[in-house]
Enzyme design. Structure first.
Site, PDB file in Angstrom:
ATOM      1  N   GLU A 202      -9.728  -0.403  14.760  1.00  8.21           N
ATOM      2  CA  GLU A 202      -9.887  -1.938  14.732  1.00  8.21           C
ATOM      3  C   GLU A 202      -9.358  -2.574  16.032  1.00  8.21           C
ATOM      4  O   GLU A 202      -8.724  -2.229  17.038  1.00  8.21           O
ATOM      5  CB  GLU A 202      -9.146  -2.595  13.784  1.00  8.21           C
ATOM      6  CG  GLU A 202      -9.118  -2.056  12.132  1.00  8.21           C
ATOM      7  CD  GLU A 202      -8.637  -2.795  11.232  1.00  8.21           C
ATOM      8  OE1 GLU A 202      -9.007  -2.829  10.002  1.00  8.21           O
ATOM      9  OE2 GLU A 202      -7.254  -3.163  11.605  1.00  8.21           O
ATOM     10  N   ARG A 294       2.473  -0.911  -4.445  1.00 10.80           N
ATOM     11  CA  ARG A 294       3.719  -0.399  -5.017  1.00 10.80           C
ATOM     12  C   ARG A 294       4.796  -1.619  -4.496  1.00 10.80           C
ATOM     13  O   ARG A 294       4.567  -2.394  -4.107  1.00 10.80           O
ATOM     14  CB  ARG A 294       4.193   1.005  -3.962  1.00 10.80           C
ATOM     15  CG  ARG A 294       4.002   0.663  -2.528  1.00 10.80           C
ATOM     16  CD  ARG A 294       4.619   1.788  -1.836  1.00 10.80           C
ATOM     17  NE  ARG A 294       4.308   1.715  -0.424  1.00 10.80           N
ATOM     18  CZ  ARG A 294       4.822   0.723   0.484  1.00 10.80           C
ATOM     19  NH1 ARG A 294       5.855   0.171   0.005  1.00 10.80           N
ATOM     20  NH2 ARG A 294       4.549   1.016   1.735  1.00 10.80           N
TER      21      ARG A 294
END
Length: 667
Positions: A202, A294
């Site tokens: 990126e 999570r």
């Protein structure tokens, strides 16, 4: 509605203890899993039941799905909490739990899978209207093609593992010619940490902030966000400070980022606790980074500013209960900051440290909470992440939270392994941190934070305190005349002496003490007058040159660990008659810690430049490069890839400048 009565925690350390605490508050029974190095760890003792997993070898232990499910069956557990790390974001594990009739305390497998790779997650974010960073997946193409595509995106670039986070498999690349080496290293780390070498490339955002949004979703379609956490203070792309709220985020930006996070969670049918992470530029433009499906390491700061118990909410959601509040019910109160205490050496490139915790004494301070995986006597090994504890401070405002956290770190007594406590204090005391002027490059742009500390202002006083404490111990262990100082005579006698090593410095302490506690001392030739007011098994109350302080002292073999308001010192008492040390070949480059050899980059006869990588060593899930200390020729290579080595083991022997006799070198 799913009901369960016994929760198996497929994790270890501080997060296992945190989950057990929430379970106990709800009347739920608990089961711990542990690998051999954790046999005597606190979390094992705190569970109602515990099951051994064997050796912590890659692919086994906390990554062995069948073994974990078998442990649940053997103990009668009907729910599994994965914590974070290991299998927490493994969709196959969540599905295996469901197939076995166990409640997985987390999101459904489909949601984990949707966010399981950064590539697919990015596509979903685009469809949900969430801004993303320009980039591409580096899979199925050779390095040359990857370099060509990277040049189209533009440098600098960030190479990162698609399947995970935590800084593993992540590299910043400035130039096209550096990309192939970065790809190779990132693939190795990604494969080792996540079992998937796929990489994402990126565009690198300049002066970025790392800000994340906590979300909660239930099984009834309700999704809310719990505001943001500022996570920009990082080293090696791993967070070391987190706080809520962010000193940068305005109410408007908070609302926009929260809405984006909720939209993404709803797009994948998310339930339970999760975190949407963003990169934010200096102008307030934000871009989706990833979603952690999570509980986060830094969840306590959100708990402190919202008053919510996120682990309890996880358990309630997993039992099918609806969220007990709406978005407008959630209020942001005060400020909270978390510091991660790591077993590592900040003054030597954050090299992880292993050993025995010989002293662990957190201070009791209002507004401060500790989440630790260790206690006195705990072993810190090479097999797991080096985090010892999280220290969380809250206050009515940011300044108060900073002060409380600083005080907690100052008064924490932790010895036996090197740790980053002094470094954390330097960050907290920095004026730019106080002002909220920082981004993810804060540490790199402030090299003064990493300068080795100069303890010479107070190390001599600590050495004197250690000497007097040792003298007190000898008297308490004496069989006769315990009430008088060691070495005391009716007539004045010569001073007693002892020498300590403090890093590269030797401190010689000469002292005389009379029956009234008056001290006449000379430390490295500097005279001091004082008075020993009190001494016990934990330290001494000593007045030196008119200033009285309490000095806490702990001993482990020849080591003397001293703490006071001046700071902390690790001293080594030197023997009066030195013993010969183990011989290291001249030019020997040694392992800085125990670990596994990942790659050997040189061979005998090869010429090397100073700083050239000789060997790559993996320890605590991170790669460490052993480099040539000077220009020379490789005489011997004593290791091979895959080999386990101990700290101090000779890896490569160099001959300086091509001479036939090797000169001294190091790693």
């Amino acid at each position: 509605m799913a009901r369960f009565h016994k929760v198996l925690v497929a994790n270890r350390g501080e997060i296992a203890r945190r989950i057990f605490r929430a379970c106990r508050s709800m009347g739920l029974q608990t089961v711990a899993l542990y690998a051999d190095p954790d046999r005597n760890s606190p979390f094992v003792a705190e569970a109602d039941e515990a099951v051994a997993l064997g050796a912590p070898v890659t692919g086994q232990g906390f990554l062995a799905i069948e073994s974990i499910l078998a442990a649940a069956k053997r103990t009668g557990a009907d729910a599994i909490h994965p914590g974070y790390g290991f299998l927490a974001e493994n969709a196959d594990f969540a599905q295996a739990c469901a197939d076995a009739g166990l409640v997985f305390i987390g999101p459904p497998p489909a949601a984990i899978r949707a966010m399981g790779t950064k590539i697919e997650a990015k596509d979903i974010a685009v469809r949900a209207g969430v801004p993303v960073i320009p980039g591409f997946a580096a899979s199925g193409t050779d390095d040359a093609a990857t370099v060509r595509r990277a040049q189209e995106v533009g440098f600098p670039l960030l190479v990162k593992a698609s399947a995970g986070g935590g800084g593993k498999g992540m590299r910043r690349v400035e130039r096209a010619e550096d990309l192939p080496a970065a790809l190779a290293a990132a693939r190795r780390e990604a494969q080792s940490a996540f079992g998937d070498p796929t990489l994402l490339i990126e565009r690198y955002i300049e002066q970025p902030r790392h800000i994340e949004i906590q979300v909660l979703g239930d099984e009834h379609g309700n999704v809310v966000h719990l505001f943001e956490r500022e996570c920009s203070i990082q080293r090696r792309y791993q967070k070391i400070f987190e706080e809520a709220p962010s000193p940068f985020v305005s109410d408007v930006l908070r609302e926009r980022m929260g809405a984006a996070a909720v939209a993404l969670a709803k797009a994948i049918g998310y339930t339970n606790a999760g975190t949407v992470e963003f990169v934010v530029d200096p102008n307030g433009a934000f871009y989706f980074l990833e979603m952690n499906t999570r509980l986060q390491v830094e969840h306590p700061v959100t708990e402190e500013v919202t008053g919510l118990d996120l682990v309890r909410l996880q358990l309630e959601i997993a039992q099918g209960q609806p969220l007990p509040f709406n978005q407008e019910d959630i209020l942001l109160r005060g400020h909270a900051i978390e510091a991660r205490l790591y077993a590592e050496d900040p003054w030597h490139d954050f090299l992880p440290s292993t050993g025995t915790i010989v002293c662990w004494e957190p201070a009791s301070i209002e507004g401060v909470r500790y989440e630790s995986g260790v206690e006195q006597g705990s072993e810190v090994t090479i097999y797991y992440d080096p985090m010892l504890a999280k220290i969380i401070a809250r206050g009515s405002h940011r300044t108060e939270a900073i002060r409380r956290l600083s005080r907690a770190l100052e008064q924490l007594r932790v010895h036996g392994v090197r740790c980053n406590r002094e470094f954390l204090l330097r960050v907290l005391r920095h004026p730019d941190f106080h002002a909220g002027r920082f981004d993810t490059h804060f540490i790199a742009s402030h090299p003064e934070l990493l300068a080795p500390p100069d303890r010479q202002d107070f190390a001599p006083l600590h050495a004197l305190a250690a000497a007097l404490w040792d003298q007190h111990r000898r008297r308490t262990q004496a069989s006769v005349l315990r009430s008088i100082p060691s070495g005391w005579r009716n007539n004045p006698s010569q001073r007693q002496w002892v020498e300590f090593r403090d890093g590269d410095h030797t401190i010689r302490v000469e002292y005389r003490i009379d029956a009234r506690g008056r001290v006449d001392a000379e430390v490295n030739g500097v005279a001091h007058q004082g008075h020993l007011h009190a001494a016990d098994e934990r330290g001494v109350a000593l007045e030196v040159d008119g200033v009285r302080r309490r000095y806490w002292v702990a001993a482990h073999g020849p080591a003397r660990y001293v703490d006071s308001t001046l700071g902390s010192t690790a001293l080594e008492e030197l023997p009066r008659f030195p013993v010969p040390e183990a011989e290291v070949p001249r030019g020997g480059c040694v392992a800085p810690m125990p670990g596994k050899i990942v790659a050997v980059r040189v061979q005998p006869g090869q010429r090397v430049e100073r700083g050239q990588v000789l060997v790559i060593l993996e320890a605590m899930k991170m790669e460490h490069e052993v480099v040539a200390p000077e220009e020379g020729t490789v005489e011997e290579v004593r290791v091979e890839a895959g080999q386990q080595v101990e700290a101090g083991a000779v890896l490569v022997v160099l001959a300086s400048n091509g001479a036939s006799g090797a000169k001294e070198g190091g790693a």
